[in-house]
Design an enzyme around this catalytic site. Structure first.
Site, PDB file in Angstrom:
ATOM      1  CG  ASP A   1      -1.844   1.156   1.289  1.00 28.18           C
ATOM      2  OD1 ASP A   1      -1.933   1.891   0.294  1.00 28.18           O
ATOM      3  OD2 ASP A   1      -2.497   1.338   2.328  1.00 28.18           O
TER       4      ASP A   1
ATOM      5  CG  ASP B   1      -5.129   5.546  -3.329  1.00 26.62           C
ATOM      6  OD1 ASP B   1      -4.140   5.538  -2.563  1.00 26.62           O
ATOM      7  OD2 ASP B   1      -6.167   4.928  -3.079  1.00 26.62           O
TER       8      ASP B   1
ATOM      9  CB  CYS C   1     -11.972 -21.603  18.074  1.00 25.99           C
ATOM     10  SG  CYS C   1     -10.643 -21.658  16.845  1.00 25.99           S
TER      11      CYS C   1
ATOM     12  CB  CYS D   1      -9.005 -22.117  20.781  1.00 25.20           C
ATOM     13  SG  CYS D   1      -9.073 -20.388  20.283  1.00 25.20           S
TER      14      CYS D   1
END
Length: 494
Positions: A85, A120, A272, A277
């Protein structure tokens, strides 16, 4: 550069070929900080993420010429494809930055970014039309300058589509980027839409952009990194998407689940079985000095699980079911489902025939592309038979195999079966998909909730000269639609 292997709705299983390897799409692209990254890129690679994105502006400010000598792959320690980016996020957050587009383009070329983004001028959300239009113009000019100066060395320069909620600007921006020569585009400034829970606006923005871009051009979505939004974005035609959500949420003690996020303090169990987890409790994580990193690793695993589930849905031809099921996880997300109706992007990527039966649950499913395509096929049906007989859809499929349908056949009678989601189907067309291969919810459906049924029946009647219609007049659903199709008054529904 990009090849499509399989599609369903607007979603595609594809391959994006870059200078440092191939990325299978749809793909989540984790954001990696070039200076303060706590989760190593080797770990991200081992988890199955084939591409990452990092910030070229921060890299330039921190490393300068050293980055140009070493290259971005050495700087962040990742040997696969890297997207960069250029600093658009910093422009959106802080205003213009002290770098010109040409200088940034030269830097991204020098550090050997595989998928660089020109500098941009992001539109954001809520700008007046004239201001947003000027930002589109600035971005297009920066992109033209970048492509004019960049060497042809295999880099994939991504054109950022701007325009925000202004549909005409989104279309103009997309067309301008293609005219400039971009072979990949990215939808800019969606983060504010998602933070405001404006999922319908986001879906409309994606649709406008994808509709202006040919299917052969891959599209990236900036800032999309939650299991809730990924299926919708993919279904509307996004091939890659990035976010730092995994680490940002972790710093806020937020735990990503398939249908939302939870505060770690709210959890009594970990729903999960990822590496983090499987052997821990919420208390274990909360008391660990590596808490943030553990949560970030879980969040990455949760995002990847959703990407993989979405890919599997494309392979099975069940992306519609997956998206509409996921949409019910949040009211604001469900508000976006009308954008799926009669959507040309979805229709273009949906196969005419599928191995799996279409599942039809509620009024939303009358708009799925396969149902729309079947009703359009019915509009071209012509018969000289003077009598129309409409029967309930039998269990046997195709319907012409049913004993009841065969018994009703007569030289003067056109036999049709009906399904609330699919319409009135002439017996001769019941071998088409999904008429021949679906499973519908049984029971009484509210007639007024199925306007497509009336429209389809009206077309069938208009295209044929039936003198009589025979049906079970006690069938409330069918009676309602026959009267509507004939422009006759309908009884008030109780």
């Amino acid at each position: 550069m990009f090849e499509i292997i399989k599609s369903d709705l607007g979603g595609r299983i594809g391959r994006l070929h870059t200078n440092h390897g191939t990325v299978e799409t749809p793909a989540y692209v984790p954001v990696v900080h070039p200076v303060k990254q706590s989760i190593g890129c080797d770990t991200i690679r081992e988890m199955g993420f084939e591409m990452v994105i990092t910030n070229a502006y921060i890299t330039m400010k921190r490393y300068g010429e050293e980055a140009e000598r070493r290259g971005i792959h050495d700087i962040i320690g990742f040997d696969g494809p890297i997207m960069t980016d250029s600093g658009g996020y910093q422009v959106l957050e802080y205003g213009d930055i002290d770098i010109e587009p040409a200088r940034m383009a030269g830097f991204e070329t020098a550090i050997m970014s595989d998928v660089p983004v020109p500098l941009d001028k992001p539109t954001g959300f809520g700008l007046p039309h004239d201001t947003a239009s000027s930002y589109v113009d600035r971005t297009l000019e920066a992109c033209r300058q970048t492509l004019g100066a960049a060497p042809d060395n295999g880099q994939i320069w991504v054109g950022p589509i701007q325009g925000g909620e202004h549909a005409d600007l989104v279309r103009r921006s997309a067309r301008g980027l293609l005219e400039a020569g971009h072979t990949m585009v990215a939808l800019g400034s969606p983060v504010e839409f998602m933070e405001s829970y404006e999922y319908r606006l986001l879906a409309q923005m994606i649709t406008e952009a994808r509709g202006a871009v040919p299917p052969r051009i891959p599209m990236h979505l900036f800032g999309a990194g939650h299991p809730l939004t990924i299926p919708l974005a993919v279904a509307l035609g996004c091939d890659t998407f990035d976010s730092a959500s995994y680490i940002l949420y972790a710093k806020q003690d937020r735990y990503i689940t398939p249908d939302g996020t939870r505060r770690l303090s709210e959890l009594r169990h970990l729903p999960c079985s990822c590496a983090v987890c499987a052997s821990r409790t919420p208390a274990d994580i909360a008391g660990d000095e590596r808490r943030v990193d553990l949560l970030a690793l879980h969040n990455l695993a949760a995002i990847k699980l959703e990407v993989d589930a979405t890919k599997q849905a494309i392979h099975e031809g069940r992306l519609w079911e997956h998206v509409t099921k996921k949409a019910r996880a949040h009211p604001r997300l469900y508000e976006a489902t009308p954008v799926l109706h009669d959507n040309a992007v979805l229709a273009g990527g949906t196969p005419l025939f599928k191995a799996k039966a279409a599942f039809l649950y509620d009024r939303t499913d009358q708009y799925r592309p396969e149902a729309v395509a079947l009703r359009r096929a019915i509009t071209s049906f012509r018969t000289p038979k003077p009598i129309l007989r409409i029967l309930p859809e039998p269990e046997a499929k195709p319907a012409y195999l049913s004993g009841a349908c065969r018994a009703a056949e007569d030289p003067d009678v056109q036999v049709c079966v009906y399904n609330p989601f699919l319409g009135v189907i002439p017996l001769e067309l019941t071998d088409l998909y999904p008429a021949a291969h679906h499973l519908s919810v049984r029971g009484i459906h509210e007639p007024a909730a199925f306007p497509t049924f009336t429209a389809s029946l009206r077309d069938l009647l208009a295209n044929n000269a039936f003198e009589d219609i025979r049906y079970d007049e006690s069938d409330r659903f069918l009676a309602y639609h026959i009267r509507k199709a004939r422009n006759q008054p309908v009884a008030q529904q109780k």
